[in-house]
Structure formats: C-alpha cells, structure tokens
Scaffold this active site. Sequence first.
Site, PDB file in Angstrom:
ATOM      1  CD  GLU A 597      -1.050  -0.196   3.764  1.00 20.29           C
ATOM      2  OE1 GLU A 597      -2.160  -0.717   3.602  1.00 20.29           O
ATOM      3  OE2 GLU A 597      -0.615   0.171   4.874  1.00 20.29           O
ATOM      4  CG  HIS A 599       0.022   5.517   4.023  1.00 21.08           C
ATOM      5  ND1 HIS A 599       1.159   6.117   4.522  1.00 21.08           N
ATOM      6  CD2 HIS A 599       0.074   4.217   4.412  1.00 21.08           C
ATOM      7  CE1 HIS A 599       1.867   5.226   5.197  1.00 21.08           C
ATOM      8  NE2 HIS A 599       1.252   4.060   5.131  1.00 21.08           N
ATOM      9  CG  HIS A 603       4.381   3.904   8.722  1.00 24.48           C
ATOM     10  ND1 HIS A 603       5.408   3.040   8.488  1.00 24.48           N
ATOM     11  CD2 HIS A 603       3.413   3.556   7.837  1.00 24.48           C
ATOM     12  CE1 HIS A 603       5.093   2.204   7.516  1.00 24.48           C
ATOM     13  NE2 HIS A 603       3.884   2.502   7.091  1.00 24.48           N
ATOM     14  CG  HIS A 637       4.787   1.095   2.919  1.00 21.93           C
ATOM     15  ND1 HIS A 637       4.093   2.197   2.464  1.00 21.93           N
ATOM     16  CD2 HIS A 637       4.111   0.661   4.022  1.00 21.93           C
ATOM     17  CE1 HIS A 637       3.069   2.433   3.264  1.00 21.93           C
ATOM     18  NE2 HIS A 637       3.046   1.519   4.209  1.00 21.93           N
ATOM     19  CB  CYS A 652       3.981   0.165  12.904  1.00 19.89           C
ATOM     20  SG  CYS A 652       3.548   1.449  11.695  1.00 19.89           S
TER      21      CYS A 652
END
Length: 738
Positions: A597, A599, A603, A637, A652
């Site tokens: 995915e 975004h 993170h 990623h 995470c």
Amino acid sequence: QRAAAVPRDSRPRGGQRLARISTASSFSSSRRDFTMPHFRVTYVVSAPDEAGAREIVDALCLEQTVELPLALVPPGTWINEHVVAKCESLRRRLHQPVKPSEPGDTRWDAVVRYNDDTSGNELPQLLNVIFGNTSIKENVMVDDLVLSSALLGKFLGPRFGTAGLREVLGVMKGPLLMTALKPMGTCVAKLAEMAYHFAKGGIDVIKDDHGLANQKYAPFEDRVRACCAAVKKANLETGRNCVYAPCLNAPAHLVVSRARFAKACGAGAVLMIPGITGLDSTRLLAEDPTFGLPIICHPAILGAMLGGGSEETCRGFSHKVLLGVLPRLSGCDATIFPSFGGRFGFSEKECADILDGARRPMGSMPPILPCPGGGMTMEKIKTMSVAYGEDVCFLIGGSLIGHSPDLVNNAKHFMKIAGREDLYGPLESGHGGYRSYPSAHVPHADPSELAKLKQQMVTMEANLTQVTDMYLASEKSRVEEKKHAKAVYESSLLNKDKEGGHHKPDHHEPHRPGPGDTLAKGVAAPPTPVDGNYSKVFNRPSPDDWTWDRIPLEMYKQDGGSFKGCSRYELLGKRGESTVFQVRYFECEPGGWTTLEHHRHEHAVIGLRGVGEIQLGYHVYPIGVGDVGYTAPGDTHQLRNTSVTEPFGFVCVVAADRDRPVEVDPGVFLKSAAAKHALQYGMRNTLETQAKHAQAHSKQSHGAVAEGSACEYVPGRKKAAAAVESGSACEWTPGKKH
C-alpha cells in the site's frame, strides 16, 4: 454534495408592513438593513401586559447581540443598524396556559430578527445568539427558528434524511422499526446474540442503548466488532439491510475516532447524544465526506433545556426547535423522542410540533425521520401510526425484549402489528401466511448469487469467531488483573483475630505498610489504567511471550485478500492518551506479509522479533531485531516475514491523524517495477505469490471482501500536545507534522 442554497431577497413584499417594531430596537428608516440576510427567532414571553413583554424583548435584543445598554449603541449608529437585533412583531399568544404559574402569567409571541453576520456562519455561535445569556433568565422560551436561505446554505444538514434512510435499509413503504440493545451490564457476547436475533427478525435499526459507552462489561471496540458481525451475518441469511448503530457517547477527543472505527467494522449508522457531546460535534461528523453514515439523535440531557410540558413553563426551547429543527440543522437523519402515551409525559401536541420541525421545508435540507419511543409498548403501535403517519420509525426496547424469550418471533410480531408486509426477507421462506412478496412475484434466486452469499456467511462466521476469541482473551486479562490486585491487597493486611474480630500484629506475617515504610519484596505496584490520559505500563508475561497484559489481540483487517497471517496489538495512542502518534505491534506468521500500500502520512517501524524485509518503493531491505525503517509519504511499502520457522514482529509508530492507505495490486506493481528496474532476488516470486493469493481469495469469497481496515484511522484525530512541557523529548510543534 448538495448545491449551495441561493439567498432569497429578504425585503418585505409591497403592501406588507412590519407590526409593532419596538422603540428601543427599531430603526425603521434603515431600508438597507432589510436587504441583508436575516434569521428570525420567535420567543414566547411571560408578562402581565404588553408593556412588560416589550421591556423583556427590548432587553433580549441587546443581550443576545451587543450585551450593552441602548445608550451606548443608540439608533442611528452602525452597530445598532447592523448588529443589534430588531423586534419585528409582538402579539398576545393565542394559546394561553391552562394553569398560569402565577398571577399575570400572560404569554406573548415576539418575532426577533438577527443579521446573519452575528452567527459567524457557525453553529455554536448561532446557538449563542439565539439564546445564550437569555437562557439563564426566566419568562422567555425559544418557540421557533427560521433561517435565511443564505445561512441555511452554510450547513450541509442531513446527508440521508427520511428518503435516504429508506434506501439504505431497503424499506420503501411502511413504518421503519428500531430497538435498543440493553441493559447496561450485559456482556459483549450476549449483546451480539441479541443483535443477531433482532436483525434475523427484521428490525431495521438495532442501536446501542444510550447508556452503553465503554464500560468494562462491554468495551466499545469489542462490542462494535461483535454486533456488526452479528447483524451482517443475519443480513446474509435473510437478504435484508438491517443496520447496527453504536452509541458515540465518548469524550470529545474520541468521538470522531470511534465513529471511524465503527464504520471500519461495518456499522450502518451511529447514535449521537448532542446534549452530551454537542450539536456541533454531530455537524462535524455529518459534514465529513469520508464518513457518510446516517446519524441518529438521542435526546438524553436535552430534556433539561425543554420548555412547555405539563407545567407549561416559559423557559428553554420548544419541542419543535430542540428535537426537530436543531438536530436537523446539525446533520442528524433521525430524531428520537418520547412519544405521547409513554412514561415521559410528552403531549400529543408536543409530538406533533416535533414532527413539524423534522418535516417542514428547510431550504434544500431533506426531512428527517421521527423516531417516537420512550417506554412505548407494542400494543400502542396502532394509535401511534394514526398520529405519525407512514414516514416514522417506531422505537420499542423493553416491551420487545420482554414479549417472549424468542427475540426473532418478537421482532416479527412487532413488524406485523406495525403493518409491515415484508415479514420475511428475500432469502427467507414465509411462514404462517406472511411473505416478503406476493407469491406471484417472488424473485428467482440465482445459484451463483446463493453461492456468493454462502461464502460471505462463512467469512463472517470466521470473523465472529475471531472477535469472540479476542473478547475472551480480554476478559481473561481482566480476571488476572483482579487476582493480582487481590493478592497485593491480602499480602499487606494483618491477620485478623478469629476470636475478637480485631487486627493484631503477627510476627510471622508482613507488617501492614504505612507512609514511609518499605513494601515487602515482590509486592508490585498496582496496575496502571488501560483507558484515559494517564501514565501507564503494559508488561509482557515473559521474554518469550509477545503479548501484553490487558491489551487484546486484534484483527489486522477483516479479509485476507491483500495480506496473509498478520495480527496486531494497539499499544498506545488509541485509548485516550494525548499523543499525536500511535504505537502498534504487528506480527506476521512464517511466510506472511502485510498489505502492499501507500499513503500520504509517514511511519516508522522497528524490528522486535524474528527476521523480515521491507519493500520501499521498488527496493527491498532486510529488517531484524533492533533495525529501524522509515516510510516516507507516498512510497509504496510492505513488510514480509522471510523466515519459515518463526514469526516476524515489529513496532510501527504512526501519526494519530492520518489518511486511509491505498492498496496496491502486487501484479500491477511487479509489472511497473520490472519495466523500470532490475528486480532484486526473490522479489518477482514474492509478488507473484501475493497476486495469486489475492486472486484465489477473491474467487473463494466471490468478491465478498471487506472494505477498509480495522487498523486504519483517517483525519479527525488531531491531538495538539498543548500539555507537554517545554523541553520534553516528546515535544510536538503544532503545524509541523500532524
């Protein structure tokens, strides 16, 4: 989205004259003032005569705008012309109280005009202008509210309304039916069982009782997951579109995040309590284009703001405004209120006034669904049907639960006496002479569709089993916590003298600790709170056990098409902490992987257990214990377990306020990577395996994959760390990154 309303010309038509404009607040020569958009409030005033009523209204016009004496804002000044409210009419009220509260209690209707600009085009300030300080005074009640088309255009209002709710529920005729999951103190499993039976019986909306929040008996997230799965399972069996509406009675900073969690779990609507969480929090959710679920208004606490009633008090808001107009303006699609004939004492006229507020024209805002309830019984449905008409949603709770032990049959009995013809869903066979459709028009069931529905049922049952396991694990941790607390307590007590019943020292037992004493070795500190903005610690049972006490294991997502063998623990940032980040622990089983995915938020990941790899764009990097990875905004990623024998676990850290990830097709990504770069060893096989897995899962589920992820949270959880002291390593600068 609804087109913006076009402001009407608010000037009076030829031949019309404004009646009895108050001397103190009038500016009759200001024709320019009438060309500006205005909203009008009708107040009921209690005074012995017209002069007394006029005095109250003149003071109100100043109090609700400038809060200054007239001498400081005299007629002719700009502020008096454009800011100070104007009384357009004052008339003796047609309906006078049957039992006046005191001698001279004569009621007067006053129509007061406000410039739209005084509202700031915002709902909180609009409410402040309407009744702010005057609500503290006696002998004044807000009876009606009419906004200009320009001001109405500033608010989206209901997204669904009555017609939209019917489409969502698939019930185009006949009254809609609602019930509540209760009582408080019931465990999650029992509530989910009730929800399943109510949906199986055909109740359109199964809502939380307004007293269900986040209590230990049925924590919000556990309850929502289980009830959503239960209602969905029933729908797959019946072919209906029943919805579960969880209650968002939450602290201010959790309302939006809980709403999004509910949507991710499959809730079909939400229950808001504007009297507690605020009308504007309801508006915020209703106007959020990424939320898009129907909102039901519950009247708890609002009763304290109501006027009228059996005593005909002259204060507060009328039933029409408080339970009809304002919920509609704030974006509610349905409004719950106590019906006449119930245990709350509303009159039939007051209920009719609520209908007027919910249904009358309000610009482009659709009518909203009235939901009379409040201690009603099924025997009163016929009388209610006559009073409310067909566009209504009957709410019955205790009477439905107590009718018989069989909740499914209770629900069908409710449908029958309400006059509904669809006693059985499209996938059910009718019994006792009642069917969803006339026999000549029963639709033929496509075998492929039935196969798809059966597979969906299997998937939902698996999810429900997983949710139940999570709940049982959570309950087990609570029991262990209780035992621990009891052991600590008992270890610090003196032995009780069996004969005299008094405590006395026993040299063989630990001394009862007091201030300044040192506790015995092994006596631990009490467990820290789980929920709320408190300092806290969550320990692992042992170095080899990658679970955390009192933190439940959660699903990574609700379907397995885009990932394989993943689970998660939400450690920090999701249970009331004031962090601007969230800390989660993810674990992939041998050979497992997370969703591929990208975004807009960033993170960081830190390897804690086993070995794995991280896909960053078109490149792959190893991740082991102690290794750190950073994903920049927009980069595709994925994390994968490269071991065939042990799990790969990692922490995470992600922003609490973030956008929803966008899944990337591994087959398409592979083609793009191969066209631009030489592929690293193993990358081709890995992505091809994932593409086959997704395709196989789609075939098995016949396309019935869940939307969204249970671990995704979208914008709306901004947490400014205003309380963080200067110089802290955790200091957060507002506006930098959030």
